[in-house]
Scaffold this active site. Structure first.
Site, mmCIF file in Angstrom:
data_model
loop_
_atom_site.group_PDB
_atom_site.id
_atom_site.type_symbol
_atom_site.label_atom_id
_atom_site.label_comp_id
_atom_site.label_asym_id
_atom_site.label_seq_id
_atom_site.Cartn_x
_atom_site.Cartn_y
_atom_site.Cartn_z
ATOM 1 N N LYS A 65 36.557 23.908 5.518
ATOM 2 C CA LYS A 65 36.161 22.901 4.602
ATOM 3 C C LYS A 65 37.075 21.561 5.843
ATOM 4 C CE LYS A 65 33.554 20.528 2.622
ATOM 5 N NZ LYS A 65 32.072 21.149 1.676
HETATM 6 N N1 GLU Z 1 29.440 20.458 3.399
HETATM 7 C C1 GLU Z 1 27.918 21.211 2.478
HETATM 8 C C2 GLU Z 1 28.494 21.613 1.116
HETATM 9 O O1 GLU Z 1 29.617 21.679 1.038
HETATM 10 C C3 GLU Z 1 27.202 21.743 3.665
HETATM 11 C C4 GLU Z 1 28.144 22.618 4.589
HETATM 12 C C5 GLU Z 1 27.063 23.031 5.940
HETATM 13 O O2 GLU Z 1 26.605 22.992 6.007
HETATM 14 O O3 GLU Z 1 27.858 24.323 6.104
HETATM 15 O O4 GLU Z 1 27.531 23.092 0.985
#
Ligand code: GLU
Length: 432
Positions: free
Chosen positions: A122
């Site tokens: 993240k």
């Molecule tokens: N931000 C989204 C999540 O928290 C998608 C992450 C992604 O598709 O890599 O799941």
């Protein structure tokens, strides 16, 4: 994103919110319970709780005025045992490294329970894009990407949209990375525009996944969609799509809310009108056709299903006891604090945990990455059918694990995820 051409003279970073539970500790409390149930070896416990990499970068930006403003960016790779690390990038004024660590770990567990060959990551930049021009947001994005060049890549670390980032931001990341590597590398990010190798169905995927697991949960509890009432907190990409798709299944959406306001209508809210209102006014505030209620009351409305799809720490020990829903579908990441978990459990509420409920997004991100690699693109129908199959399979597997260990679905999901990553790690062995 706003239209100003530069940061306003009086621009100030908003103060961090201090009264929230530390999200990493909140994650670790659940991790500890699952690790205990699995009898996880101390060495593996230590390995899995520690992020592989934590990067903090400075992002100096020259504003139109010539003034230089330095933003702070983060990327945490929690784990990459199952494959390239995967996870969104958020732009928000109150983010912290601890929050990134929790969110990155959740991505690891999310990918594991979905059987997706990705690890978890993240990232984000501490800024408020609603107060920044498109040009400044582009500059921030490109400099952030350039700072992370060594870790990014289709086989390395693959970002995606998250809070306040979108397809355009992903397009800039893809372009910046490709410029540096001298090749167009579409698979370096997901959630891209269709023209740049995006996938049909990606935009709706998180909300669609919420709808699919909510139907599975209703089936377990014995609620029929057409007799059900639903309340949705958050009316962005996840909340608005989940609401729309649940309504298509026959559910009555009686409450909605966003950062600005909350609304209730026992006869059902006209979602098309709400969507139209947001298009014109940016937020829900002032929306006619439903009764305005205090935002705190939204979560406590009498309903069958509550979908918290806004942000972290919304259901806490302060309001958990007042929640009347029978099912909670966590569209957001971390909307329930660890201290609220036992209160909801005592009330017999079936909580579909975030790492399962909102996994539709990363699942279609995986489909996008696969399509980019093979250079062959699927129909929307194929994307949706595969998503449905994977969400249902994951729900059933989490449900079965929870029954086996006699624990709530959240702990069942952690047990499943940690077990899978730990077993994979053992097979790979420790290098060093
Ligand atoms: N931000 C989204 C999540 O928290 C998608 C992450 C992604 O598709 O890599 O799941």
């Amino acid at each position: 994103m706003a239209v100003e051409s530069q940061l306003p003279a009086n621009y100030k970073e908003p103060a961090p919110i201090l009264d929230k539970e530390n999200p990493f500790e909140s994650m670790m409390q659940r991790f500890d319970v699952a690790a205990h149930l699995l009898n996880l070896e101390p060495g593996l416990y230590e390995y899995l709780k520690t992020p592989v990499k934590q990067i903090v970068v400075s992002i100096p930006i020259a504003l139109d005025s010539g003034e230089i403003k330095v933003f702070e960016g983060y990327r945490v790779i929690h784990n990459n045992i199952l494959g390239p690390s995967k996870g969104g990038i958020r732009y928000a004024p109150d983010i912290s490294l601890d929050e990134m660590k929790a969110l990155a770990a959740w991505m690891t567990w999310k990918c594991a329970i979905m059987s997706i060959p990705f690890g978890g990551a993240k990232g984000g930049v501490k800024c408020d894009p609603s107060k920044l021009s498109q040009l400044i947001v582009e500059k921030i994005t490109r400099r952030y990407t350039a700072n992370l060049l060594e870790i990014l890549g289709p086989d390395g670390d693959v970002p995606a949209p998250d809070m306040n980032t979108n397809e355009q931001v992903m397009a800039w990341i893809m372009d910046t990375y490709s410029m540096h590597t001298k090749k167009t590398a579409t698979g370096v990010v997901t959630g891209k525009p269709l023209l740049l190798g995006g996938s049909l169905g990606r935009r709706e995927a998180t909300g669609r996944g919420c709808m699919i697991v909510t139907l599975s949960a209703m089936d377990k509890v014995g609620i029929k969609p057409k007799d059900s009432t639903v309340v949705v907190q958050g009316f962005g990409n996840v909340g608005s799509i989940a609401a729309k798709l649940l309504r298509e299944q026959g559910c009555k959406i009686i409450g909605i809310g966003d950062v600005s306001a909350a609304y209730y209508n026992k006869k059902g809210i006209d979602l098309d009108k709400a969507q139209e209102w947001i298009k014109q006014n940016r937020t829900l505030a002032g929306f006619p056709g439903a009764e305005s209620i205090p935002q705190d009351d939204l979560l406590e409305l009498d309903c069958d299903v509550l979908v918290p799809a806004a942000k972290e720490d919304q259901i806490t020990q302060r309001n958990a006891g007042k929640i009347k829903a029978k099912i909670i579908c966590e569209g957001a990441n971390g909307p329930t604090t660890a201290k609220a978990d036992p209160i909801l459990q005592d009330k017999g509420i079936l909580v579909i945990p975030d790492i399962l409920a909102n996994a539709g997004g990363v699942t279609v991100s995986y489909f996008e990455w696969v399509q980019d690699r093979i250079g062959y693109f699927w129909s929307e129908d194929r994307v949706n059918r595969r998503l449905e199959k994977m969400m249902k399979a994951a729900f059933n597997a989490v449900y079965a694990t929870a029954e086996q260990y006699k624990v709530p679905l959240r702990i069942g999901a952690y047990v499943m995820a940690i077990d899978k990553v730990a077993k994979t790690l053992k097979l790979r062995g420790i290098y060093g």
